[in-house]
Design an enzyme around this catalytic site. Structure first.
Site, PDB file in Angstrom:
ATOM      1  CB  SER A 142      -0.880   0.003   1.259  1.00 36.61           C
ATOM      2  OG  SER A 142      -1.528   1.249   1.437  1.00 36.61           O
ATOM      3  CE1 TYR A 155      -3.613  -1.867   5.552  1.00 36.52           C
ATOM      4  CE2 TYR A 155      -3.476   0.400   4.772  1.00 36.52           C
ATOM      5  CZ  TYR A 155      -3.612  -0.948   4.511  1.00 36.52           C
ATOM      6  OH  TYR A 155      -3.755  -1.380   3.209  1.00 36.52           O
TER       7      TYR A 155
END
Length: 257
Positions: A142, A155
């Protein structure tokens, strides 16, 4: 474009979103796609869809955080002529709390699936990928793995871990016939990612994309993965960051409100 005849691609987290779209894309490229995810009904339905369309697909229910189950899956793959591609897509985010109040259990769960899940499947399948003579490990990380943002530390930390795993593996196996590719998507609107992050709160999930005319789709990311995987074997796409035009960074997004 590289031929995929009699080649096998494993996609984790294939029950929805980027994983399902990637499975469809690689099946269209001619791979026998092995679909894994915890939700057996979802991957079985997708395998049936692909088979009905004339592709080869196999569903295998798997929790990538369970090492014994991953090892059993690797043994199951021995029945295939070769294992050529592993797409480490299983992952996800939980919560958007600041560091001061973040839930350690959420952090632990994110690390287990986003980092240890990648570790388990990569370790278990690396011998077969190497033996194929032309293996590819894809890590779907990501943009969170490349830049911080408020409310995302858990995250972000997990995806930084996935990025470092891919980068280090590439150094450690150089000279073997295995490529290591990292695809780092930015803002992608899927049916489940934001909803899962906000524990089913549809309103909060919708606000993530509010005013953004065209965030990425799962198919956009799958197209990117398919392109990278089908380059000639000597070509390694080390890292490909893909964002929608409206997103300049993790914290700079154009919204038409």
């Amino acid at each position: 474009m590289a031929t995929a005849a009699l080649r096998t691609a494993v996609v984790t987290g294939a029950s929805s979103g980027i994983g399902a779209a990637t499975a469809r894309r690689l099946a269209a490229e001619g791979y026998h796609v092995v679909l894994t995810a915890r939700r057996a009904d979802r991957i079985e339905a997708l395998a049936a869809e692909l088979t009905a369309a004339g592709h080869e697909a196999t569903a295998y229910a798997l929790d990538v955080t369970d090492r014994a189950a991953v090892d059993a899956f690797a043994a199951f793959l021995d029945r295939f002529p070769s294992v050529n591609v592993l797409v480490n897509n299983a992952g996800g985010a939980l919560g958007a709390d600041p560091v001061a109040t973040g839930d350690p259990d959420d952090w632990r769960r994110m690390y287990e699936v986003n980092v240890l899940g990648v570790l388990h499947t990569t370790q278990a399948l690396l011998p077969a990928l190497t033996a194929s003579g032309d293996g590819t490990v894809v890590v779907v990380s990501s943009t969170a793995g490349h830049g911080v943002y408020e409310g995302g530390a858990g995250y972000v930390a997990a995806k930084h871990g996935a990025h470092v795993l891919a980068e280090t593996l590439r150094l450690e196996i150089v000279g073997r016939p295995v490529r290591v590719i990292e695809i780092a998507p930015g803002m992608v609107r899927t049916d489940e990612f934001a909803v899962t992050r906000f524990r089913g709160d549809q309103e909060k999930a919708a606000r993530v994309y509010e005013g953004v005319a065209e965030p990425l789709t799962a198919e956009d990311v799958a197209d990117t993965i398919g392109w990278a995987v089908t380059r000639p074997p000597h070509v390694n796409i080390d890292l490909l960051v893909v964002r929608p035009r409206a997103q300049a960074s993790n914290t700079k997004v154009h919204r038409e409100l």
